[in-house]
Each structure stands twice: as structure tokens, then as C-alpha cells.
Scaffold this motif. Structure first.
Motif, short mmCIF file in Angstrom:
data_model
loop_
_atom_site.label_atom_id
_atom_site.label_comp_id
_atom_site.label_asym_id
_atom_site.label_seq_id
_atom_site.Cartn_x
_atom_site.Cartn_y
_atom_site.Cartn_z
N MET A 1 0.67 -0.90 -0.17
CA MET A 1 -0.04 -0.22 -0.21
C MET A 1 0.89 1.21 -0.16
O MET A 1 2.26 0.73 0.94
CB MET A 1 -0.85 -0.21 0.67
CG MET A 1 -1.90 0.85 1.53
SD MET A 1 -3.04 1.13 2.82
CE MET A 1 -3.82 -0.06 2.62
N SER A 2 0.78 2.30 -0.85
CA SER A 2 1.37 3.72 -0.90
C SER A 2 0.81 4.50 0.31
O SER A 2 0.25 4.36 0.90
CB SER A 2 0.79 4.45 -2.49
OG SER A 2 -0.24 4.86 -1.97
N ALA A 3 1.79 5.42 0.13
CA ALA A 3 1.73 6.03 1.63
C ALA A 3 0.72 7.03 1.45
O ALA A 3 -0.28 7.11 2.03
CB ALA A 3 3.02 7.35 1.66
N GLU A 4 0.33 7.40 -0.45
CA GLU A 4 -1.21 7.90 -0.60
C GLU A 4 -1.99 7.13 -0.16
O GLU A 4 -4.05 7.43 0.26
CB GLU A 4 -1.14 8.54 -1.92
CG GLU A 4 -0.36 9.94 -1.94
CD GLU A 4 -0.13 9.81 -3.55
OE1 GLU A 4 -1.48 9.50 -4.49
OE2 GLU A 4 0.50 10.93 -3.74
N GLU A 5 -2.12 5.98 -0.47
CA GLU A 5 -3.57 4.94 0.11
C GLU A 5 -3.65 4.77 0.84
O GLU A 5 -4.55 4.95 1.62
CB GLU A 5 -2.88 3.57 -0.60
CG GLU A 5 -3.41 3.77 -2.36
CD GLU A 5 -2.87 2.47 -2.70
OE1 GLU A 5 -3.18 1.84 -4.09
OE2 GLU A 5 -1.76 1.84 -2.54
N ALA A 6 -2.28 5.06 2.29
CA ALA A 6 -2.83 4.55 3.72
C ALA A 6 -3.34 5.94 4.32
O ALA A 6 -4.53 5.21 5.01
CB ALA A 6 -1.05 4.58 4.06
N GLU A 7 -2.86 6.85 3.29
CA GLU A 7 -3.49 7.92 4.00
C GLU A 7 -5.26 8.55 4.31
O GLU A 7 -5.64 8.74 5.06
CB GLU A 7 -3.08 9.59 3.69
CG GLU A 7 -3.33 10.60 4.25
CD GLU A 7 -2.63 12.22 4.06
OE1 GLU A 7 -3.32 13.28 3.78
OE2 GLU A 7 -1.47 11.90 2.96
N ALA A 8 -4.95 7.84 2.70
CA ALA A 8 -6.60 7.30 2.53
C ALA A 8 -8.19 7.02 3.09
O ALA A 8 -8.40 7.17 3.48
CB ALA A 8 -6.89 7.32 0.89
N GLU A 9 -6.72 5.74 3.36
CA GLU A 9 -8.00 4.89 4.53
C GLU A 9 -8.11 5.29 5.55
O GLU A 9 -8.65 5.51 6.20
CB GLU A 9 -6.60 3.13 3.84
CG GLU A 9 -7.42 2.55 5.22
CD GLU A 9 -8.89 1.74 4.80
OE1 GLU A 9 -9.42 1.02 6.02
OE2 GLU A 9 -9.19 2.10 3.73
N THR A 10 -6.83 5.70 5.92
CA THR A 10 -6.79 6.29 7.84
C THR A 10 -8.50 7.73 7.70
O THR A 10 -8.70 7.52 8.49
CB THR A 10 -5.13 7.41 7.72
OG1 THR A 10 -4.75 6.21 7.84
CG2 THR A 10 -5.40 7.88 9.13
N ARG A 11 -8.14 8.31 6.60
CA ARG A 11 -9.38 9.17 6.83
C ARG A 11 -10.23 8.63 6.34
O ARG A 11 -11.48 8.82 6.62
CB ARG A 11 -8.72 10.35 5.39
CG ARG A 11 -7.94 11.36 5.67
CD ARG A 11 -7.05 12.82 4.48
NE ARG A 11 -6.42 13.39 4.53
CZ ARG A 11 -6.68 15.02 5.11
NH1 ARG A 11 -8.10 14.74 5.68
NH2 ARG A 11 -6.04 15.68 5.54
N HIS A 12 -10.72 7.68 5.34
CA HIS A 12 -11.96 7.10 5.25
C HIS A 12 -12.13 6.37 7.29
O HIS A 12 -13.47 6.74 7.11
CB HIS A 12 -12.15 5.95 4.79
CG HIS A 12 -12.92 4.82 4.81
ND1 HIS A 12 -14.40 5.74 3.87
CD2 HIS A 12 -13.21 3.97 4.71
CE1 HIS A 12 -14.91 4.42 3.55
NE2 HIS A 12 -14.64 3.83 4.71
N GLN A 13 -10.88 6.16 7.47
CA GLN A 13 -11.49 5.14 8.84
C GLN A 13 -11.64 6.41 9.80
O GLN A 13 -12.52 6.19 10.61
CB GLN A 13 -10.69 4.99 9.59
CG GLN A 13 -10.04 3.43 8.29
CD GLN A 13 -8.87 2.36 9.48
OE1 GLN A 13 -8.43 2.76 9.37
NE2 GLN A 13 -8.74 1.04 8.36
#
Length: 54
Positions: A1-13
Motif C-alpha cells: 500500500m502506498s503512502a497516499e493509499e494509507a493516508e486515504a484509508e486513514t481519512r476514511h476510517q
């Protein structure tokens, strides 16, 4: 998972958590998006703070 994807997932959570918080707050429908953003930003900020030792 890229850093952008991880940040997007964190924001979603955090958005899911913010929606749960907003479910308990009686407010105008127009204010909900602003409050949701503020809650998410506060949670993201809290992640950057050092842990308190107890």
C-alpha cells in the motif's frame, strides 16, 4: 500500500468515526460536513502528537 493509499484509508476510517460522533450531536444538516471535516482534522492532528505516559 502506498503512502497516499494509507493516508486515504486513514481519512476514511476517521470519517467513519466522525460520522459516529455526529450521530450523537444534534446540529443543523448544513453544519454536519464542516463538523465532520473538523473532527477528521483533529484526529489526524492527534496522531502526530506524542503519546502521554500514564
Amino acid at each position: 500500500m502506498s503512502a497516499e493509499e494509507a493516508e486515504a484509508e486513514t481519512r476514511h476510517q476517521f470519517a467513519v468515526r466522525a460520522n459516529s460522533i455526529l450521530a450523537f450531536i444534534e446540529c443543523d444538516e448544513e453544519q454536519r460536513p464542516k463538523l465532520r471535516r473538523a473532527i477528521i482534522e483533529a484526529m489526524l492532528w492527534a496522531q502526530t502528537q506524542p503519546q502521554l505516559s500514564t
